[in-house]
Structures are given as structure tokens and as C-alpha cells.
Design a protein around this motif. Structure first.
Motif, PDB file in Angstrom:
ATOM      1  N   LEU A   5     -29.912 -24.401 -38.255  1.00 50.36           N
ATOM      2  CA  LEU A   5     -30.427 -25.781 -38.224  1.00 50.36           C
ATOM      3  C   LEU A   5     -31.819 -25.895 -38.827  1.00 50.36           C
ATOM      4  O   LEU A   5     -32.670 -25.021 -38.637  1.00 50.36           O
ATOM      5  N   LYS A   6     -32.028 -26.994 -39.547  1.00 44.41           N
ATOM      6  CA  LYS A   6     -33.344 -27.315 -40.098  1.00 44.41           C
ATOM      7  C   LYS A   6     -34.175 -28.039 -39.031  1.00 44.41           C
ATOM      8  O   LYS A   6     -35.337 -27.728 -38.804  1.00 44.41           O
ATOM      9  N   ALA A   7     -33.534 -29.015 -38.366  1.00 46.51           N
ATOM     10  CA  ALA A   7     -34.238 -29.787 -37.330  1.00 46.51           C
ATOM     11  C   ALA A   7     -33.243 -30.310 -36.309  1.00 46.51           C
ATOM     12  O   ALA A   7     -32.065 -30.516 -36.632  1.00 46.51           O
ATOM     13  N   ILE A   8     -33.726 -30.526 -35.095  1.00 49.59           N
ATOM     14  CA  ILE A   8     -32.879 -31.125 -34.060  1.00 49.59           C
ATOM     15  C   ILE A   8     -33.103 -32.633 -34.063  1.00 49.59           C
ATOM     16  O   ILE A   8     -34.243 -33.105 -34.117  1.00 49.59           O
ATOM     17  N   VAL A   9     -32.012 -33.379 -34.077  1.00 54.02           N
ATOM     18  CA  VAL A   9     -32.079 -34.844 -34.133  1.00 54.02           C
ATOM     19  C   VAL A   9     -31.942 -35.435 -32.725  1.00 54.02           C
ATOM     20  O   VAL A   9     -32.675 -36.344 -32.347  1.00 54.02           O
ATOM     21  N   LEU A  10     -31.001 -34.910 -31.940  1.00 56.56           N
ATOM     22  CA  LEU A  10     -30.839 -35.320 -30.535  1.00 56.56           C
ATOM     23  C   LEU A  10     -30.672 -34.069 -29.677  1.00 56.56           C
ATOM     24  O   LEU A  10     -29.788 -33.253 -29.946  1.00 56.56           O
ATOM     25  N   THR A  11     -31.497 -33.928 -28.655  1.00 57.70           N
ATOM     26  CA  THR A  11     -31.359 -32.806 -27.727  1.00 57.70           C
ATOM     27  C   THR A  11     -30.237 -33.101 -26.726  1.00 57.70           C
ATOM     28  O   THR A  11     -29.758 -34.236 -26.644  1.00 57.70           O
ATOM     29  N   GLY A 170     -28.142 -31.777 -34.949  1.00 57.82           N
ATOM     30  CA  GLY A 170     -29.245 -31.459 -35.851  1.00 57.82           C
ATOM     31  C   GLY A 170     -28.825 -31.501 -37.303  1.00 57.82           C
ATOM     32  O   GLY A 170     -27.654 -31.738 -37.619  1.00 57.82           O
ATOM     33  N   THR A 171     -29.802 -31.254 -38.163  1.00 56.46           N
ATOM     34  CA  THR A 171     -29.524 -31.173 -39.601  1.00 56.46           C
ATOM     35  C   THR A 171     -29.463 -29.702 -39.995  1.00 56.46           C
ATOM     36  O   THR A 171     -30.138 -28.866 -39.392  1.00 56.46           O
ATOM     37  N   LEU A 172     -28.662 -29.415 -41.006  1.00 54.04           N
ATOM     38  CA  LEU A 172     -28.489 -28.025 -41.451  1.00 54.04           C
ATOM     39  C   LEU A 172     -29.515 -27.646 -42.510  1.00 54.04           C
ATOM     40  O   LEU A 172     -29.933 -28.489 -43.314  1.00 54.04           O
ATOM     41  N   LYS A 173     -29.871 -26.379 -42.526  1.00 55.32           N
ATOM     42  CA  LYS A 173     -30.740 -25.879 -43.593  1.00 55.32           C
ATOM     43  C   LYS A 173     -30.009 -25.972 -44.928  1.00 55.32           C
ATOM     44  O   LYS A 173     -28.793 -25.741 -44.978  1.00 55.32           O
TER      45      LYS A 173
END
Ligand code: IMP
Ligand code: MG
Length: 179
Positions: A5-11, A170-173
Motif C-alpha cells: 500500500l501507498k496510503a491508507i484511505v479508510l482505517t 488504501g491505494t496501491l504503490k
């Protein structure tokens, strides 16, 4: 998996909070009605199981499987019914449960089909909404979170059928798409 993951959008907590909020609204709106929740396979399964536990009215569930995606990250605009409902929806208050509303092509076709079956009412709840991507004339009555135009995975959402089992979104790398 988290390393992809690049970033988490919703935990996980964000998701549970949204399920509680949406569940409360839906509970108020469907008092005394004959609610049938229709989950759109496969993406909505995780969201559906958490959301319906927060809806405090006696409801029934059913599933439909459609495909508008063919493994990549772009919608093709074509919708195929892979699995239809197993129950009659005539005179039912139908609530479609979706993971994400993007171009709206998928939900537009589904709502047109279900409306032709003489439902009493038809509404949509979606966990995520990408309003900037909309092509079809359709909106969800209940929206968990509006997000920017970025491809997300987890909590039911897949990339090439993988990552649905992540408990958060999340978003993927970028390198994942190229590997
Ligand atoms: P639409 O027909 O363009 O609105 O696409 C809706 C469907 O595309 C959703 O039900 C998802 O299955 C899939 N989809 C759209 N955006 C994403 C995303 O960011 N990640 C994973 N699947 C997506
Ligand atoms: Mg879907």
C-alpha cells in the motif's frame, strides 16, 4: 500485504464508524417497511456484513453478481449479469449495497433492471463514491465517504481479484501495477 500500500484511505475504525452512521440513517428511514438488502458481488460482501448488523429493522438479504470490470483499473462500460436475485422483489423496499460508485455504469444498469420488476422503492447505499468519475446519471442516497479519483483496494475492493481481504482501504504503490 500492507507493504503493497501507498496510503491508507479508510482505517478499520473509520469503516466501522461509517457503518454505524449509515446504519442509523437507514434504520430511521425503513421503520415499518419491507426491507430487502441486495449486495452486489463480490466487492460489497465485507461492507454488507458490517452494515446490516447496524440496521435495526427486520430485513432480508439477497445478492447479484454483475461484471463491468475486466481485471484492470478502468471500467469498460459493459455490464453483464452473472448471477441474478433468488427472490422476488415485487412490492419490496429494495436497498442496493455497493462498495464503490464510480462511473455509475454498473449501478445504472442494475437499477433499471430492478425497477422493471415493480419494486415498491429502490435506493442505493455505497461505502465509497468517486463523484468526479461519474458518466451515468445516478447518485446513491446513502454515501459513506466521497474520495478523489484514485484506485483503491481492500475491504472487498480488488485489484485483479486480490486484496479484498484487507480489513481497511488504501491505494496501491505504483510498482504493484507494473509487476
Ligand atoms: P462503475 O460502474 O464505474 O461505477 O464501477 C463500479 C464498480 O467498479 C465497483 O462496483 C467496483 O467493483 C469497481 N471499482 C470502481 N472503482 C474501483 C476502485 O477504485 N477499486 C476497485 N474497484 C473499483
Ligand atoms: Mg462492485
Amino acid at each position: 500485504m500492507k507493504n503493497d500500500l501507498k496510503a491508507i484511505v479508510l482505517t478499520e475504525q473509520d469503516i466501522q464508524d461509517l457503518c454505524i452512521q449509515l446504519g442509523e440513517q437507514i434504520t430511521q428511514d425503513y421503520q415499518g417497511r419491507d426491507l430487502l438488502c441486495v449486495g452486489i458481488l463480490k466487492g460489497s460482501v465485507l461492507f454488507m456484513t458490517d452494515l446490516i448488523k447496524r440496521i435495526d429493522v427486520p430485513l432480508a438479504i439477497d445478492f447479484m453478481d454483475v461484471s463491468s470490470y475486466h481485471g484492470g483499473t478502468e471500467s469498460t462500460g459493459e455490464v453483464q449479469i452473472l448471477k441474478d436475485l433468488s427472490t422476488s422483489i415485487e412490492n419490496k423496499d429494495v436497498l442496493i449495497i455497493e462498495d464503490i460508485l464510480e462511473t455509475g455504469t454498473t449501478l445504472k444498469s442494475i437499477t433499471e433492471l430492478l425497477e422493471s420488476r415493480r419494486v415498491k422503492s429502490l435506493e442505493i447505499v455505497t461505502l465509497l463514491d468517486k463523484p468526479n468519475r461519474r458518466k451515468a446519471d445516478i447518485e446513491a442516497k446513502y454515501v459513506g465517504r466521497k474520495i478523489p479519483d484514485e484506485f483503491v483496494v481492500g475491504y472487498g475492493l480488488d485489484y485483479g481479484e486480490k486484496y479484498r481481504n484487507l480489513p481497511y482501504i488504501g491505494t496501491l504503490k505504483p510498482e504493484i501495477y507494473n509487476s
